[in-house]
Write a protein that holds these residues in place. Structure first.
Motif, PDB file in Angstrom:
ATOM      1  N   TYR A   1      43.881  37.389  41.321  1.00  0.00           N
ATOM      2  CA  TYR A   1      43.761  38.748  40.792  1.00  0.00           C
ATOM      3  C   TYR A   1      42.310  39.213  40.766  1.00  0.00           C
ATOM      4  O   TYR A   1      42.015  40.367  41.063  1.00  0.00           O
TER       5      TYR A   1
ATOM      6  N   GLY B   1      39.814  38.111  42.590  1.00  0.00           N
ATOM      7  CA  GLY B   1      39.055  37.916  43.817  1.00  0.00           C
ATOM      8  C   GLY B   1      38.156  36.699  43.767  1.00  0.00           C
ATOM      9  O   GLY B   1      37.060  36.707  44.331  1.00  0.00           O
ATOM     10  N   LEU B   2      38.598  35.644  43.079  1.00  0.00           N
ATOM     11  CA  LEU B   2      37.795  34.428  42.945  1.00  0.00           C
ATOM     12  C   LEU B   2      38.659  33.220  43.269  1.00  0.00           C
ATOM     13  O   LEU B   2      39.880  33.295  43.262  1.00  0.00           O
ATOM     14  N   LYS B   3      38.024  32.096  43.528  1.00  0.00           N
ATOM     15  CA  LYS B   3      38.755  30.849  43.704  1.00  0.00           C
ATOM     16  C   LYS B   3      39.002  30.223  42.334  1.00  0.00           C
ATOM     17  O   LYS B   3      38.254  30.444  41.397  1.00  0.00           O
TER      18      LYS B   3
END
Lengths: 251, 251
Positions: free
Chosen positions: B201, B203-205
């Motif tokens: 959601y 935009g991250l790992k």
DNA sequence: CATATTCGTTGATGCGCATCAAGCACGCTT
DNA sequence: AAGCGTGCTTGATGCGCATCAACGAATATG
């Protein structure tokens, strides 16, 4: 700051509004019957010219109307306290502006003309009233809002999972598509926005946008010269975007 | 895969639907008069239970209804061909699902229950019909859609301009706010989603999400233990998010 | 209760993009 | 045509986050 006042239009002009507008199929009236469109036409009270770099509305303005773009183009953005901007969208002829204001009864972003433009002013209370009588209008209006939501989801995916070059490719393909629908060339066009604005929209810095342009050119996919873009290899551009197999940094 | 069938509800149940629902003020009926609400109630034909990890609808399904969440919570996501997902939203009781389908008459994302949940099924054609008669419903429905658009713009800004720690802070504050509106503690709550979903959601790992959690904890702003979160320093969290003075990498 | 599986944390490393900086190409004004 | 401001390009450097990897915690399974 100073807003151009709405330009009064003669009755004859208004009558010509929608049914003879070449944007018919891209705009709110799409899918409506002729008699339905006639009723919508009567609701559009005025048009308004907006000069380049001037706002159609500003964040915080009371919400009173939505706007159909007749000619020209707009960007919507939010200004942050430090003066920086975040562009939330670029909009062209036939598209509807101002939907963000319905929920809070105030506009939640700025809509700025990117060139001298003209919009049809659709007073919102009247639109609601008419939508209760005209089923086609109601349905079409809902579709326009729904598509805006879907569009935003697409941007979220782009921002969340694509690399700079892919974001730019997606952006160019999107522009190309929307231009071709409007009868312009899909292969060659003129960007109305700066690198900075593109970057703001794509979540990148202007230098990165510039480098991505150069990179796509080196790879032979496009030809760029300042704001002029020519698409040379559509298929490869699409491949770059669509698989979405690659995410974020490399791999 | 297998969809639970709609659970038929007795007339008596239905009658109690909206006016006695404690979610009234968070849901579609908000702002409607009592008689208007009564008419809306009659339109809600069924409720549907959705088990944890089961879909309420799937991308590509024909669009027939929108759904008001009665109990439980959902995520919406888009699956990419390589099997990875991109989460477009987390949704809780009182919120409306399915608006994305109006424009194309097909759903454009999956809605998956994050716990055993129940929704009110609102058949869309009937809703349109009723909205033409009931002004309050029409208006409220438009507001719900508009707010969805504004919400998405907020996420776009988050994805476009905030760093990992700020994104997570914004996410937690948003959850906290929505929970408190629903009568739950705003300071302490249980996350229904995994680190992976949060990352998707934002935009991250997932590793970055985990580190951001740890970082916020080290700084004394929150207390985390797996899915349990306690907010210790609301003001600092807000300061982290709101200024939006910092962007992207450091500076 | 033991085992498998999913989920979460933490460390080491490298890549992508932001940042800083300099120079160039425009359109505007006078 | 000169002068200026704005926008664009390109290079050098460093930071933030993805990636790879290993281990630990929690939940599901038989």
């Amino acid at each position: 700051m100073l807003r151009p006042k709405p330009v009064p239009v003669t009755v004859a002009d208004i009558r010509k509004n929608c049914s003879q507008c070449h944007l018919l199929e891209l705009c709110l009236p799409f899918g409506m019957t002729e008699t339905e469109i006639n009723r919508l036409e009567q609701l559009i009270e005025s048009r308004r010219r907006v000069l380049r770099n001037k706002p159609l509305y500003r964040c915080g303005d009371p919400f009173e109307a939505i706007y159909a773009i007749r000619t020209g183009s707009f960007k919507t953005d939010v200004l942050l306290e430090d003066g920086r901007q975040q562009v939330t969208g670029f909009h062209m002829a036939g598209e509807i502006l101002g939907l963000d204001g319905i929920g809070t009864e105030r506009h939640t972003c700025n809509a700025i003309a990117m060139e001298d433009s003209e919009v049809c002013v659709i007073e919102y209370r009247q639109l609601e009233t008419l939508a209760r009588e005209v089923e086609g209008l109601q349905h079409q209006f809902h579709k326009v809002m729904s598509r805006e939501i879907v569009r935003d989801h697409g941007v979220m995916m782009l921002l969340g999972s694509m690399r700079a070059e892919e974001r730019l490719a997606a952006f160019l393909l999107n522009l190309s598509h929307r231009l071709s629908i409007r009868g312009f060339s899909s292969a060659e066009f003129h960007l109305r926005m700066t690198r900075n604005e593109i970057g703001s929209y794509l979540g990148l810095k202007l230098e990165t946008v510039s480098r991505a342009f150069s990179r796509l050119q080196e790879e032979g996919l496009i030809l760029v010269q300042q704001k002029h873009v020519k698409i040379l290899d559509l298929a490869s551009l699409q491949k770059l975007v669509h698989p979405l197999t690659r995410h974020q940094s490399g791999e």
